[in-house]
Design an enzyme around this catalytic site. Sequence first.
Site, PDB file in Angstrom:
ATOM      1  N   PRO A 207       0.769  -1.244  -0.065  1.00  0.00           N
ATOM      2  CA  PRO A 207       0.096   0.023  -0.071  1.00  0.00           C
ATOM      3  C   PRO A 207       0.860   1.242   0.244  1.00  0.00           C
ATOM      4  CG  PRO A 207      -0.435  -1.400   1.787  1.00  0.00           C
ATOM      5  CD  PRO A 207       0.827  -2.038   1.086  1.00  0.00           C
ATOM      6  N   PRO A 208       0.241   2.361  -0.277  1.00  0.00           N
ATOM      7  CA  PRO A 208       1.027   3.704  -0.161  1.00  0.00           C
ATOM      8  C   PRO A 208       1.564   3.887   0.936  1.00  0.00           C
ATOM      9  CG  PRO A 208      -1.021   3.865  -1.238  1.00  0.00           C
ATOM     10  CD  PRO A 208      -1.207   2.620  -0.957  1.00  0.00           C
ATOM     11  N   THR A 210       4.063   3.050   2.706  1.00  0.00           N
ATOM     12  CA  THR A 210       4.532   1.639   3.620  1.00  0.00           C
ATOM     13  C   THR A 210       6.190   1.792   3.575  1.00  0.00           C
ATOM     14  OG1 THR A 210       4.215   0.199   1.779  1.00  0.00           O
ATOM     15  CG2 THR A 210       2.729   0.319   3.647  1.00  0.00           C
ATOM     16  N   LYS A 212       8.256   1.767   0.638  1.00  0.00           N
ATOM     17  CA  LYS A 212       8.753   1.123  -0.790  1.00  0.00           C
ATOM     18  C   LYS A 212       9.935   2.068  -1.213  1.00  0.00           C
ATOM     19  CE  LYS A 212       4.709   0.823  -2.723  1.00  0.00           C
ATOM     20  NZ  LYS A 212       4.105   1.422  -1.694  1.00  0.00           N
ATOM     21  N   THR A 213       9.486   3.265  -1.512  1.00  0.00           N
ATOM     22  CA  THR A 213      10.660   4.134  -2.138  1.00  0.00           C
ATOM     23  C   THR A 213      11.981   4.313  -1.163  1.00  0.00           C
ATOM     24  OG1 THR A 213       8.908   5.056  -2.891  1.00  0.00           O
ATOM     25  CG2 THR A 213      11.018   6.464  -3.065  1.00  0.00           C
ATOM     26  N   GLU A 430     -23.506   9.607  17.472  1.00  0.00           N
ATOM     27  CA  GLU A 430     -22.270   9.130  17.857  1.00  0.00           C
ATOM     28  C   GLU A 430     -22.559   8.037  19.074  1.00  0.00           C
ATOM     29  OE1 GLU A 430     -19.836   9.252  16.116  1.00  0.00           O
ATOM     30  OE2 GLU A 430     -20.784  10.677  14.659  1.00  0.00           O
ATOM     31  N   HIS A 433     -23.609   4.801  18.119  1.00  0.00           N
ATOM     32  CA  HIS A 433     -22.507   3.817  17.465  1.00  0.00           C
ATOM     33  C   HIS A 433     -21.984   3.172  18.741  1.00  0.00           C
ATOM     34  CE1 HIS A 433     -22.518   4.896  13.256  1.00  0.00           C
ATOM     35  NE2 HIS A 433     -22.292   5.799  13.694  1.00  0.00           N
ATOM     36  N   ASP A 506     -21.623   5.883   7.147  1.00  0.00           N
ATOM     37  CA  ASP A 506     -21.748   4.488   7.697  1.00  0.00           C
ATOM     38  C   ASP A 506     -22.497   3.306   6.862  1.00  0.00           C
ATOM     39  OD1 ASP A 506     -20.979   5.874  10.252  1.00  0.00           O
ATOM     40  OD2 ASP A 506     -23.140   6.353  10.735  1.00  0.00           O
TER      41      ASP A 506
HETATM   42  P1  ADP Z   1       5.955   4.476  -0.563  1.00  0.00           P
HETATM   43  O1  ADP Z   1       6.795   4.616  -1.695  1.00  0.00           O
HETATM   44  O2  ADP Z   1       5.524   2.966  -0.077  1.00  0.00           O
HETATM   45  O3  ADP Z   1       4.871   5.082  -1.007  1.00  0.00           O
HETATM   46  P2  ADP Z   1       7.641   6.003   0.830  1.00  0.00           P
HETATM   47  O4  ADP Z   1       9.020   5.286   0.938  1.00  0.00           O
HETATM   48  O5  ADP Z   1       7.798   7.203  -0.098  1.00  0.00           O
HETATM   49  O6  ADP Z   1       6.418   5.253   0.693  1.00  0.00           O
HETATM   50  O7  ADP Z   1       7.546   6.628   2.440  1.00  0.00           O
HETATM   51  C1  ADP Z   1       6.900   7.998   2.905  1.00  0.00           C
HETATM   52  C2  ADP Z   1       7.697   8.449   3.947  1.00  0.00           C
HETATM   53  O8  ADP Z   1       6.941   7.699   4.995  1.00  0.00           O
HETATM   54  C3  ADP Z   1       9.186   8.049   4.114  1.00  0.00           C
HETATM   55  O9  ADP Z   1       9.981   9.129   3.599  1.00  0.00           O
HETATM   56  C4  ADP Z   1       9.139   7.989   5.605  1.00  0.00           C
HETATM   57  O10 ADP Z   1       9.383   9.127   6.416  1.00  0.00           O
HETATM   58  C5  ADP Z   1       8.061   7.349   6.022  1.00  0.00           C
HETATM   59  N1  ADP Z   1       7.908   5.998   6.121  1.00  0.00           N
HETATM   60  C6  ADP Z   1       7.131   5.244   5.264  1.00  0.00           C
HETATM   61  N2  ADP Z   1       7.615   3.833   5.699  1.00  0.00           N
HETATM   62  C7  ADP Z   1       8.373   3.787   6.822  1.00  0.00           C
HETATM   63  C8  ADP Z   1       8.849   2.827   7.423  1.00  0.00           C
HETATM   64  N3  ADP Z   1       8.671   1.624   7.213  1.00  0.00           N
HETATM   65  N4  ADP Z   1       9.714   3.144   8.428  1.00  0.00           N
HETATM   66  C9  ADP Z   1      10.172   4.379   8.693  1.00  0.00           C
HETATM   67  N5  ADP Z   1       9.455   5.565   7.974  1.00  0.00           N
HETATM   68  C10 ADP Z   1       8.770   5.140   7.120  1.00  0.00           C
HETATM   69 ZN    ZN Z   2     -22.020   7.637  12.154  1.00  0.00          ZN
HETATM   70 MG    MG Z   3       6.936   5.555  -3.022  1.00  0.00          MG
END
Ligand code: ADP
Ligand code: ZN
Ligand code: MG
Length: 606
Positions: A207-208, A210, A212-213, A430, A433, A506
């Site tokens: 997922p975004p 996390t 990866k980059t 609320e 819920h 909801d």
């Molecule tokens: P992705 O490429 O998976 O969308 P990024 O690598 O660009 O995510 O992460 C964006 C920012 O979020 C990073 O620069 C860092 O600050 C933070 N981050 C994300 N995942 C981690 C992780 N596992 N540990 C530490 N920092 C993280």
């Molecule tokens: Zn609600």
């Molecule tokens: Mg990325």
Amino acid sequence: MNEIKRPKTPLIFYYLIVLFVIMLVNALVMPRLAERAVQEVDYGTFMSMTEKQEIGKVQIQSNQILFTNKDNSTVYRTGLMDDPGLVERLYASGAEFTSEIIEQASPLVSFIFSWVLPIAIFVILGQFLSRKMMDKAGGGPGSLMFNMGKSNARVYVKSSDGIRFSDVEGVDEAENNLAEIVDYLHNPEKYREIGATMPKGVLLVGPPGTGKTMLAKAVAGEANVPFFSMSGSEFVEMFVGMGASKVRDLFRQAKEKAPCIVFIDEIDAIGQKRSGGSQIGGNDEREQTLNQLLTEMDGFEGNSGVIILAATNRPESLDPALTRPGRFDRQVPVELPDLKGREAILKIHAKKIKTTGDIDYSVIARMASGASGAELANIVNEAALRAVRDNRKAATQEDFEASIETVIAGYEKKSAILSDKEKHIVAYHEIGHALVAAMQTHSAPVQKITIIPRTSGALGYTLQVDEGDHYLMSKEELENKIATLTGGRAAEELVFGSVTTGASNDIEQATKLARSMVSRFGMSEDFDMVAMATVQDKYLGGDTSFSCSDDTQTKIDAEVIALVKQQHEKASKILADNRARLDELAKYLYEKESITGEEFMKILNA
Ligand code: ADP
Ligand code: ZN
Ligand code: MG
């Protein structure tokens, strides 16, 4: 990382410069040249030159006289005067009358200046620039000219602030996987001896946000090799064929710099399944780029020292040709962090800010269930910002907890004023819920209830926090979740006898859940363990696509409706049975606007 980026200047820019130079030559130099060729003199000078027999050729025109000096090196011009004896005097002075026009500037000279010279400038400039580009190809700094179709791959050179594995937390599995690649880049002999080849391509999926980059950069940082980084969308150019040539260029550079890492971020931008060509106006450019990428990946050996990393949130959308063995044959999942991972990520980011030192990160991590690394980094930053807003020198536990709400639910929007009646309705909604959740077993305890509106549009929300992490959910838990979701609306009906739009989110969530139960989790009697739907883009929230007949679809709909209805009735009953508590709690929430789980439980159990 030191990022050296080659500026991307469009070719048209240089053509414009050349055009400008040509125009400049024509506008400024040409008239001067003509002026120098024809010298303006007064009639007196002309007469005295005639007297001194200094005139070579002469031509009398209708409005002016053109003449040259004896060796014909300079052309002069003077005005025509009423001078009856002129011709005789000129003749006597030995001037040669010519019918052939003495050109103001020689046609050859003007031809050279307006045509030959600009073209020469153009050619020389072009050659100079292209040579310069050749020199710098390979990603060095300052290579700028004519680089359309050249990859703008950025080279990350190792530097002191390089990202290392120790900066990335909560993704140990992925880290271990990538550590092998680092090891290979450090001692390739070890692998060569035994005959093992590295996977050519490693695909990071998850997922975004996390990391990866970040992981890809960390691999480069650890391995201490050049790092070419490019985003998939950068390949997709306006002109057909440019993307493909960028790919070619990127790989050429990489082979020169081996061992090195090529990182293609967001590869789904080019790596999507090809349409098969039957489409009119299909995305030719993207397909050509993808084809080139496939060709390049086939074109070098597994042990050439070039490792290709790529990242995507949408592994399902990738063309199968990309993921087959020999290309991106290793997929490394980069999942959302678990409780321990979240705590570690919070801690590592909290090192960058000042805190009071008594922060209980496990509590915050628990509250931020489901948050990605990027969101956690954001939470830490928001906590620091909140401390600054309050003129404090360090972030406190409270700052952290408040920033979770900010990041997860949008900013608190105190300025949006709810009418008294609306506030009453939201309070009941609320508490509805929360009460339904609390009265059922198998549901997460309430952590916080608030009726302070958020910029996200929510007028209030009830935060439930699971104890620990949850990977499996039972049918009962899911049913209870649906009941809890309907609890807000149920309270409105019970107390006010009418319904509002406040429950739209909801309803959406409850429907989604119920549909998943029926079509994907095998939790209905009619369909047993038959999957009627598959999830696409599961890392991006997930859209389900249905694979069943219309008839079955109708049955699914009926089951979904029945399921939600049943839970709605259950919620209504719970609330009716506990009407006194509902009123008391709603009143309390109305006054305080925001109450904690403990306060809630205290009143509930009173
Ligand atoms: P992705 O490429 O998976 O969308 P990024 O690598 O660009 O995510 O992460 C964006 C920012 O979020 C990073 O620069 C860092 O600050 C933070 N981050 C994300 N995942 C981690 C992780 N596992 N540990 C530490 N920092 C993280
Ligand atoms: Zn609600
Ligand atoms: Mg990325």
